[in-house]
Design an enzyme around this catalytic site. Structure first.
Site, mmCIF file in Angstrom:
data_model
loop_
_atom_site.group_PDB
_atom_site.id
_atom_site.type_symbol
_atom_site.label_atom_id
_atom_site.label_comp_id
_atom_site.label_asym_id
_atom_site.label_seq_id
_atom_site.Cartn_x
_atom_site.Cartn_y
_atom_site.Cartn_z
ATOM 1 N N LYS A 177 64.716 7.482 -27.514
ATOM 2 C CA LYS A 177 64.944 8.804 -26.913
ATOM 3 C C LYS A 177 63.806 9.147 -25.960
ATOM 4 C CE LYS A 177 62.657 10.752 -30.890
ATOM 5 N NZ LYS A 177 62.741 10.666 -32.352
ATOM 6 N N TYR A 205 36.886 22.354 -10.920
ATOM 7 C CA TYR A 205 37.339 23.743 -11.050
ATOM 8 C C TYR A 205 36.562 24.460 -12.157
ATOM 9 C CZ TYR A 205 41.437 22.876 -8.099
ATOM 10 O OH TYR A 205 42.274 22.578 -7.063
HETATM 11 C C1 LIG Z 1 62.172 10.014 -33.226
HETATM 12 C C2 LIG Z 1 62.817 9.706 -34.522
HETATM 13 C C3 LIG Z 1 62.394 8.610 -35.292
HETATM 14 C C4 LIG Z 1 61.203 7.761 -34.932
HETATM 15 O O1 LIG Z 1 60.018 8.406 -35.366
HETATM 16 P P1 LIG Z 1 58.590 7.713 -35.135
HETATM 17 O O2 LIG Z 1 57.647 8.604 -35.856
HETATM 18 O O3 LIG Z 1 58.362 7.731 -33.657
HETATM 19 O O4 LIG Z 1 58.697 6.362 -35.686
HETATM 20 C C5 LIG Z 1 63.132 8.305 -36.424
HETATM 21 N N1 LIG Z 1 64.192 9.057 -36.797
HETATM 22 C C6 LIG Z 1 64.586 10.139 -36.110
HETATM 23 C C7 LIG Z 1 65.759 10.938 -36.580
HETATM 24 C C8 LIG Z 1 63.904 10.511 -34.956
HETATM 25 O O5 LIG Z 1 64.299 11.585 -34.265
#
Ligand SMILES: *Cc1c(COP(=O)(O)O)cnc(C)c1O
Length: 355
Positions: free
Chosen positions: A34, A252
């Site tokens: 994702k 800055y």
């Molecule tokens: C993003 C996600 C993961 C992966 O989690 P990590 O901590 O990056 O390994 C697993 N399961 C779900 C439902 C997620 O949304």
């Protein structure tokens, strides 16, 4: 061309996936990709992650993009559908789909499926984000299993699996195993922290995210300590060196004052590229492979570094912000955030280059 880029290391992705397999040899793997593969670019991960059994995404748009890139194995929508009209596309593309709430269940009950559909019933075992509460699981299960063409699986998500001292994960597992004991279906619980630290959670399917990209899910560790390799190296170059005098205020707000005459390097990367503006004075960056501290506030397109220890550094020299030689966990800590955020916030201005 501006020298700022994110190098994506194909061999690191392949290696990290093998580390997942090593830890969970009896589980199938849903590689979580994702948010544009945690900022790495989905077009770059499809081939290196070929050995995964499935990919997990947050929405239909991400799933369709993966099909267009040629991923023909399973794709799972981990939040399910957001509206009824997405269901036709989900079955058309053969996606699998989470159902986490009564509203989604009712939409399914009111839709005539054209093709078989695999549904992951999501159970809220304690995180209070998505999923049916324990007392509602049986009725959700019954509702789903009475639907024609639906093939069922069960999943849950950990709230705190990276904290080994807390009882939360143990309680979530217990809750989930009790609730699903009679269902006799394939299940999934483990994120990266579950894969690395909670072997009892591996079940049929594991869901690695951050570890695939070479980052540790634990606050006190880096990926290297789990034999993971950074999949992204964010790099740029020195574009100027100022010969500053004692008392000169850098950047800055002039927050950082030169304690003596010294060279201050200017690097072509800033918060407009996703480098965190909140990175504190002293955040390490690598110049020609050597650590030097960030000084002064990060600007949109540039940042400044203390070159006293690198007197020979010159314009055009390579600067690494994180990745090879400098785990993203380190600047994340100095910026008061986590590497997950740094990786996903690299902006589209930064070209990704796979090697
Ligand atoms: C993003 C996600 C993961 C992966 O989690 P990590 O901590 O990056 O390994 C697993 N399961 C779900 C439902 C997620 O949304």
């Amino acid at each position: 061309m501006r020298p700022t880029k994110a190098i994506i290391h194909r061999d690191a992705l392949e290696h990290n996936l093998a580390v997942v397999k090593h830890h969970a040899p009896n589980s199938s793997i849903i590689a979580m990709v994702k948010a544009d593969a945690y900022g790495h670019g989905i077009e770059h991960i499809v081939t290196p992650l070929q050995a995964a059994d499935a990919l997990g995404v947050a929405c239909l748009e991400e799933a369709i993009a993966l099909r267009r890139l040629g991923w023909d194995k399973t794709i799972i929508l981990i939040e399910g559908f957001f509206a009824a009209d997405e269901l036709a596309q989900i079955t058309q593309h053969n996606f699998e789909c989470v159902v986490h709430c009564q509203e989604q269940l009712e939409i399914l009950q009111n839709t005539r499926l054209e093709k078989p559909l695999t549904i992951w019933l999501k159970i809220n075992s304690g995180m209070q984000r998505l999923g049916f509460r324990p007392e509602l699981v049986t009725s959700a299960w019954q509702g789903l299993s009475s639907l024609p063409l639906v093939n069922l699986r069960c999943m849950t998500h950990f709230a705190d699996a990276s904290d080994l001292a807390k009882a939360t994960t143990q309680q979530q597992m217990q809750q989930f195993f009790i609730l699903t004991a009679d269902f006799n279906v394939e299940t999934s619980l483990a994120n990266s922290a579950g894969i690395l630290a909670w072997p009892q959670s591996h079940a049929h399917w594991v869901r690695p995210g951050i570890m695939l990209y070479g980052v540790s899910p634990f606050a006190d560790k880096t990926g290297l300590e789990h034999d993971l390799k950074p999949a992204m190296t964010l790099q740029s170059e020195l574009i100027a060196i100022q010969a500053c005098q004692a008392g000169d205020a850098v950047g800055y707000g002039g927050d950082w004052i030169c304690p003596e005459a010294m060279p201050v390097g200017v690097v072509a990367i800033g918060y407009g590229d996703g480098y965190p503006r909140h990175a504190a004075n002293g955040t390490p960056v690598l110049v020609n492979g050597k650590q030097v501290p960030l000084v002064g506030r990060v600007s949109m397109d540039m940042l400044t570094i203390d070159l006293r220890s690198q007197a020979n550094a010159k314009v055009g020299d390579r600067v690494v912000l994180w990745g090879e030689g400098l785990p993203a966990e380190i600047p994340a800590q100095h910026a008061g955030t986590i590497a997950y955020e740094l990786l996903t916030q690299v902006t589209p201005r930064v070209p990704r280059k796979i090697i």
